[in-house]
Design a protein around this motif. Structure first.
Motif, PDB file in Angstrom:
ATOM      1  N   GLY A 183       0.978  -1.198  -0.041  1.00  0.00           N
ATOM      2  CA  GLY A 183       0.030  -0.064   0.014  1.00  0.00           C
ATOM      3  C   GLY A 183       0.718   1.248  -0.053  1.00  0.00           C
ATOM      4  N   LYS A 184       0.077   2.305  -0.087  1.00  0.00           N
ATOM      5  CA  LYS A 184       0.797   3.578  -0.154  1.00  0.00           C
ATOM      6  C   LYS A 184       1.233   3.915   1.239  1.00  0.00           C
ATOM      7  CE  LYS A 184      -0.193   8.432  -0.780  1.00  0.00           C
ATOM      8  NZ  LYS A 184      -1.223   9.530  -1.256  1.00  0.00           N
ATOM      9  N   GLU A 185       2.566   4.513   1.389  1.00  0.00           N
ATOM     10  CA  GLU A 185       3.023   4.864   2.664  1.00  0.00           C
ATOM     11  C   GLU A 185       2.958   6.413   2.838  1.00  0.00           C
ATOM     12  OE1 GLU A 185       7.301   3.762   3.050  1.00  0.00           O
ATOM     13  OE2 GLU A 185       6.679   1.628   2.913  1.00  0.00           O
ATOM     14  N   MET A 186       2.745   6.974   4.192  1.00  0.00           N
ATOM     15  CA  MET A 186       2.494   8.095   4.438  1.00  0.00           C
ATOM     16  C   MET A 186       3.092   8.445   5.696  1.00  0.00           C
ATOM     17  SD  MET A 186      -1.510   9.000   3.868  1.00  0.00           S
ATOM     18  CE  MET A 186      -2.316   7.481   3.116  1.00  0.00           C
ATOM     19  N   ARG A 187       3.642   9.645   5.640  1.00  0.00           N
ATOM     20  CA  ARG A 187       3.962  10.222   7.194  1.00  0.00           C
ATOM     21  C   ARG A 187       2.790  10.728   7.961  1.00  0.00           C
ATOM     22  NH1 ARG A 187       5.992  15.378   6.478  1.00  0.00           N
ATOM     23  NH2 ARG A 187       7.007  15.232   8.429  1.00  0.00           N
ATOM     24  N   SER A 188       3.054  10.866   9.349  1.00  0.00           N
ATOM     25  CA  SER A 188       1.896  10.671  10.105  1.00  0.00           C
ATOM     26  C   SER A 188       0.874  12.046   9.719  1.00  0.00           C
ATOM     27  CB  SER A 188       2.468  11.033  11.715  1.00  0.00           C
ATOM     28  OG  SER A 188       2.810   9.762  11.926  1.00  0.00           O
ATOM     29  N   VAL A 189       1.746  13.130   9.449  1.00  0.00           N
ATOM     30  CA  VAL A 189       0.875  14.424   9.366  1.00  0.00           C
ATOM     31  C   VAL A 189       0.389  14.236   7.643  1.00  0.00           C
ATOM     32  CG1 VAL A 189       1.318  16.798   8.334  1.00  0.00           C
ATOM     33  CG2 VAL A 189       2.764  15.899  10.392  1.00  0.00           C
ATOM     34  N   GLU A 190       0.808  13.712   7.051  1.00  0.00           N
ATOM     35  CA  GLU A 190       0.248  13.072   5.452  1.00  0.00           C
ATOM     36  C   GLU A 190      -0.980  12.311   5.952  1.00  0.00           C
ATOM     37  OE1 GLU A 190       3.669  13.261   2.480  1.00  0.00           O
ATOM     38  OE2 GLU A 190       3.470  11.363   3.645  1.00  0.00           O
ATOM     39  N   PHE A 191      -0.834  11.263   7.019  1.00  0.00           N
ATOM     40  CA  PHE A 191      -1.870  10.375   7.439  1.00  0.00           C
ATOM     41  C   PHE A 191      -3.114  11.337   7.929  1.00  0.00           C
ATOM     42  CE2 PHE A 191      -3.916   7.382  10.655  1.00  0.00           C
ATOM     43  CZ  PHE A 191      -4.586   6.542   9.492  1.00  0.00           C
ATOM     44  N   ALA A 192      -2.991  12.223   8.690  1.00  0.00           N
ATOM     45  CA  ALA A 192      -3.725  13.279   9.449  1.00  0.00           C
ATOM     46  C   ALA A 192      -4.513  13.817   8.377  1.00  0.00           C
ATOM     47  CB  ALA A 192      -3.236  13.974  10.423  1.00  0.00           C
ATOM     48  N   GLU A 193      -3.909  14.490   7.408  1.00  0.00           N
ATOM     49  CA  GLU A 193      -4.448  15.233   6.099  1.00  0.00           C
ATOM     50  C   GLU A 193      -5.429  14.406   5.591  1.00  0.00           C
ATOM     51  OE1 GLU A 193      -1.177  16.902   4.193  1.00  0.00           O
ATOM     52  OE2 GLU A 193      -1.051  18.384   5.833  1.00  0.00           O
ATOM     53  N   TRP A 194      -4.951  13.185   5.410  1.00  0.00           N
ATOM     54  CA  TRP A 194      -5.803  12.023   4.557  1.00  0.00           C
ATOM     55  C   TRP A 194      -7.148  11.754   5.213  1.00  0.00           C
ATOM     56  CZ3 TRP A 194      -7.297   7.016   5.444  1.00  0.00           C
ATOM     57  CH2 TRP A 194      -7.789   6.244   4.377  1.00  0.00           C
TER      58      TRP A 194
END
Length: 157
Positions: free
Chosen positions: A77-88
């Motif tokens: 799957g797609k990886e995200m930083r924590s801030v990107e995950f929060a935005e997602w």
């Protein structure tokens, strides 16, 4: 919006259970969050890996509801930083009317039918973690996302 986590097999390590309970409680302060546990299959010695994945997949699909947005926690799957995950998560909260459902599969992963049902795949790391640990890591990341969105000091850049 409601976030649901579907997992195959119960968590057995009491320390991990305690931490999962703690982060679940913290997360529920911000958003409706629940965990649905699908029991591990019994007598799997006579089943091939594909048969196990198919049976688990059928049990997973029975937990889903019409309109669910389904996200597999998958190594591809797609990886995200924590801030990107929060935005997602924030985007999903603003655009979804039904449940946002995350799924952690069994020891051999997902059946093809579950992959075909999914809307997205996310990876929490390139590393491999036990299925019990990944539950804790995921719930902590949902909690972290909520604190980021609220501007609270839990997360530091």
């Amino acid at each position: 919006m409601r976030i649901s986590l579907i997992v195959v097999g119960k968590t057995t390590n009491k320390d991990i259970i305690s931490l999962i309970d703690e982060y679940t409680k913290r997360t529920r302060h911000y958003i409706s969050f629940d965990i649905n546990v699908i029991p591990e299959l019994k007598n799997t010695k006579n089943l091939s890996v594909e048969q196990q994945k198919t049976t688990e997949g059928d049990l997973i699909i029975k937990q889903l509801q019409a309109g669910d947005h389904i996200v597999l926690l998958d190594e591809r799957g797609k990886e995200m930083r924590s801030v990107e995950f929060a935005e997602w998560i924030s985007h999903k909260m603003n655009t979804l009317n039904k449940r946002l459902v995350f799924i952690i599969g069994g020891p051999y992963g997902f059946s093809q039918k579950v992959y075909e049902t999914a809307n997205e795949k996310l990876s929490l790391s390139k590393m491999t973690f036990s299925h019990q640990m990944i539950r804790l890591i995921f719930i902590e990341q949902v909690y972290r996302a909520m604190t980021i969105l609220k501007g609270e000091p839990y997360h530091h850049e």
